[in-house]
Design a protein around this motif. Sequence first.
Motif, PDB file in Angstrom:
ATOM      1  N   GLU A 212     -14.915  -9.563   6.561  1.00 32.05           N
ATOM      2  CA  GLU A 212     -13.975 -10.174   5.615  1.00 32.05           C
ATOM      3  C   GLU A 212     -13.039  -9.134   5.025  1.00 32.05           C
ATOM      4  O   GLU A 212     -11.846  -9.402   4.809  1.00 32.05           O
ATOM      5  CB  GLU A 212     -14.744 -10.899   4.512  1.00 32.05           C
ATOM      6  N   LEU A 213     -13.550  -7.944   4.752  1.00 32.11           N
ATOM      7  CA  LEU A 213     -12.686  -6.887   4.234  1.00 32.11           C
ATOM      8  C   LEU A 213     -11.651  -6.484   5.276  1.00 32.11           C
ATOM      9  O   LEU A 213     -10.471  -6.264   4.957  1.00 32.11           O
ATOM     10  CB  LEU A 213     -13.517  -5.681   3.806  1.00 32.11           C
ATOM     11  N   ALA A 214     -12.072  -6.391   6.544  1.00 35.90           N
ATOM     12  CA  ALA A 214     -11.131  -6.063   7.617  1.00 35.90           C
ATOM     13  C   ALA A 214     -10.048  -7.127   7.738  1.00 35.90           C
ATOM     14  O   ALA A 214      -8.861  -6.815   7.897  1.00 35.90           O
ATOM     15  CB  ALA A 214     -11.881  -5.908   8.939  1.00 35.90           C
ATOM     16  N   ALA A 215     -10.433  -8.397   7.653  1.00 35.34           N
ATOM     17  CA  ALA A 215      -9.458  -9.490   7.740  1.00 35.34           C
ATOM     18  C   ALA A 215      -8.482  -9.441   6.571  1.00 35.34           C
ATOM     19  O   ALA A 215      -7.283  -9.714   6.739  1.00 35.34           O
ATOM     20  CB  ALA A 215     -10.182 -10.828   7.786  1.00 35.34           C
ATOM     21  N   ALA A 216      -8.972  -9.099   5.380  1.00 39.63           N
ATOM     22  CA  ALA A 216      -8.096  -9.009   4.222  1.00 39.63           C
ATOM     23  C   ALA A 216      -7.082  -7.888   4.383  1.00 39.63           C
ATOM     24  O   ALA A 216      -5.896  -8.046   4.069  1.00 39.63           O
ATOM     25  CB  ALA A 216      -8.933  -8.800   2.959  1.00 39.63           C
ATOM     26  N   LEU A 217      -7.515  -6.737   4.901  1.00 36.59           N
ATOM     27  CA  LEU A 217      -6.585  -5.640   5.144  1.00 36.59           C
ATOM     28  C   LEU A 217      -5.543  -6.022   6.197  1.00 36.59           C
ATOM     29  O   LEU A 217      -4.357  -5.715   6.055  1.00 36.59           O
ATOM     30  CB  LEU A 217      -7.348  -4.386   5.588  1.00 36.59           C
ATOM     31  N   ASP A 218      -5.976  -6.702   7.247  1.00 35.43           N
ATOM     32  CA  ASP A 218      -5.042  -7.153   8.280  1.00 35.43           C
ATOM     33  C   ASP A 218      -4.009  -8.114   7.708  1.00 35.43           C
ATOM     34  O   ASP A 218      -2.855  -8.144   8.152  1.00 35.43           O
ATOM     35  CB  ASP A 218      -5.798  -7.827   9.422  1.00 35.43           C
ATOM     36  N   ALA A 219      -4.419  -8.917   6.727  1.00 33.11           N
ATOM     37  CA  ALA A 219      -3.532  -9.932   6.172  1.00 33.11           C
ATOM     38  C   ALA A 219      -2.437  -9.352   5.294  1.00 33.11           C
ATOM     39  O   ALA A 219      -1.397  -9.989   5.101  1.00 33.11           O
ATOM     40  CB  ALA A 219      -4.346 -10.955   5.372  1.00 33.11           C
ATOM     41  N   VAL A 220      -2.635  -8.150   4.752  1.00 32.96           N
ATOM     42  CA  VAL A 220      -1.650  -7.594   3.814  1.00 32.96           C
ATOM     43  C   VAL A 220      -0.954  -6.337   4.317  1.00 32.96           C
ATOM     44  O   VAL A 220       0.092  -5.955   3.783  1.00 32.96           O
ATOM     45  CB  VAL A 220      -2.309  -7.279   2.450  1.00 32.96           C
ATOM     46  N   ARG A 221      -1.488  -5.700   5.354  1.00 31.40           N
ATOM     47  CA  ARG A 221      -0.977  -4.376   5.755  1.00 31.40           C
ATOM     48  C   ARG A 221       0.512  -4.386   6.081  1.00 31.40           C
ATOM     49  O   ARG A 221       1.245  -3.429   5.781  1.00 31.40           O
ATOM     50  CB  ARG A 221      -1.783  -3.860   6.961  1.00 31.40           C
ATOM     51  N   PHE A 222       1.023  -5.458   6.683  1.00 29.94           N
ATOM     52  CA  PHE A 222       2.410  -5.497   7.129  1.00 29.94           C
ATOM     53  C   PHE A 222       3.401  -5.419   5.979  1.00 29.94           C
ATOM     54  O   PHE A 222       4.565  -5.044   6.168  1.00 29.94           O
ATOM     55  CB  PHE A 222       2.673  -6.778   7.928  1.00 29.94           C
ATOM     56  N   ALA A 223       2.967  -5.765   4.765  1.00 24.56           N
ATOM     57  CA  ALA A 223       3.884  -5.838   3.633  1.00 24.56           C
ATOM     58  C   ALA A 223       3.893  -4.576   2.777  1.00 24.56           C
ATOM     59  O   ALA A 223       4.606  -4.522   1.768  1.00 24.56           O
ATOM     60  CB  ALA A 223       3.543  -7.042   2.758  1.00 24.56           C
ATOM     61  N   VAL A 224       3.142  -3.544   3.153  1.00 21.10           N
ATOM     62  CA  VAL A 224       3.116  -2.311   2.367  1.00 21.10           C
ATOM     63  C   VAL A 224       4.493  -1.654   2.401  1.00 21.10           C
ATOM     64  O   VAL A 224       5.140  -1.569   3.447  1.00 21.10           O
ATOM     65  CB  VAL A 224       2.049  -1.346   2.909  1.00 21.10           C
ATOM     66  N   GLY A 225       4.969  -1.178   1.246  1.00 20.05           N
ATOM     67  CA  GLY A 225       6.270  -0.544   1.169  1.00 20.05           C
ATOM     68  C   GLY A 225       6.259   0.873   1.710  1.00 20.05           C
ATOM     69  O   GLY A 225       5.221   1.534   1.752  1.00 20.05           O
ATOM     70  N   SER A 226       7.452   1.338   2.108  1.00 21.56           N
ATOM     71  CA  SER A 226       7.594   2.700   2.630  1.00 21.56           C
ATOM     72  C   SER A 226       8.783   3.420   2.003  1.00 21.56           C
ATOM     73  O   SER A 226       9.191   4.468   2.483  1.00 21.56           O
ATOM     74  CB  SER A 226       7.767   2.668   4.158  1.00 21.56           C
TER      75      SER A 226
END
Length: 371
Positions: A133-147
């Motif tokens: 579940e933690l892995a799925a949560a990270l996958d769900a938000v990673r694309f939106a991290v700012g750079s």
Amino acid sequence: MESDLHSIGELARDSGLGVSALRFYDGADVLTPAWVDPQTGYRWYAPGQLADARLLCRLRRVGLPLAGIRAVLGAAPGSGAAHGVVDAHLRRLEDGLADARRELSLIRTLIDQRENPVTTAPATHGFTVPARELAAALDAVRFAVGSDPEAPVLSGVLFDLDGGVLRLVATDRYRMALAELPVPSAAGGSAPSVAVIVPTALADGVRALLGAGAEEAELTLGAGRFGVATGGHRIAGATLDHDYPDYRSLVRLDPVHRVGLAAAELRGAVESGATRTLPSGPHGAACEVTVLALDGDGRLTVVADDDAAEPASGGVRVAVNRDFLLDALPAGGPEQLVLEVGGPIAPLAIRTPGRDGTFSLLMPIRVPERG
């Protein structure tokens, strides 16, 4: 005629609204007088309008926005629409109260640290969650991290432990992704409230560690540190020392339309559909924009460039960054999605049925008319 009507002063006295408020609501087409004297401009109200004025007064006291007041007073009797507006406002108030309580709890902690800088140390909290579940949560938000180097607070994933729920949040100001998973209550009491910003590199390291196949992951956060142990391995590091933006106020949406469709269907339509190049990306950079159209029958399509400005009767348009939309689709899951469309200036929400706390938001882009 005046003998059968209430003067504006009488209505103000009997309803609890001020004369200036009644004038304002007349100008806003919320509560218009039954008759206006053409010679003096004086407003007169019908006896039946007293009930509306008293209701308006109470709606005003609880802070219902003008659009909501208009919707309540204009709702058809027996339709349930007025109750729906009030219920939605109550939920917003309750959410706001919960946020205020949480912020006040953190404020007390900061005051204690300020008044006792030597003896008071920030606490560290540990808990266990399913690794998958933690892995799925990270996958769900990673694309939106700012750079963006000018916004270092956004260059990480927020881990927000709020009682019995762990929320992961990421945003680059143009999109936002959230995921949540339940946290077992600690023995003898409820889980604490603490939030840390995990740098992108550390978050990616945690995700790689979770791929080892272990069933549980033990998290430790607080005191400027974040760590995960699973399968006999551990990764840890320093958190970002910033205050994350208040994401809760941004995710309380009142969507006008909801439409369900398969993720593969939407991806295919976006990849093959028309786009328009607009200077709407980060720092004004040009980006490809996809315009989604929802017609009155609930059918969602990608609109061609010539049709992008005006929706059909009963329909609604929303324009978003094409690449951001494609990035968000895997975060919503491989099967069914629910899109929530509030209008051309409201964020587009992408949800997965059965996972209410995990969704993505895309900020809308204004499409100028061809001239």
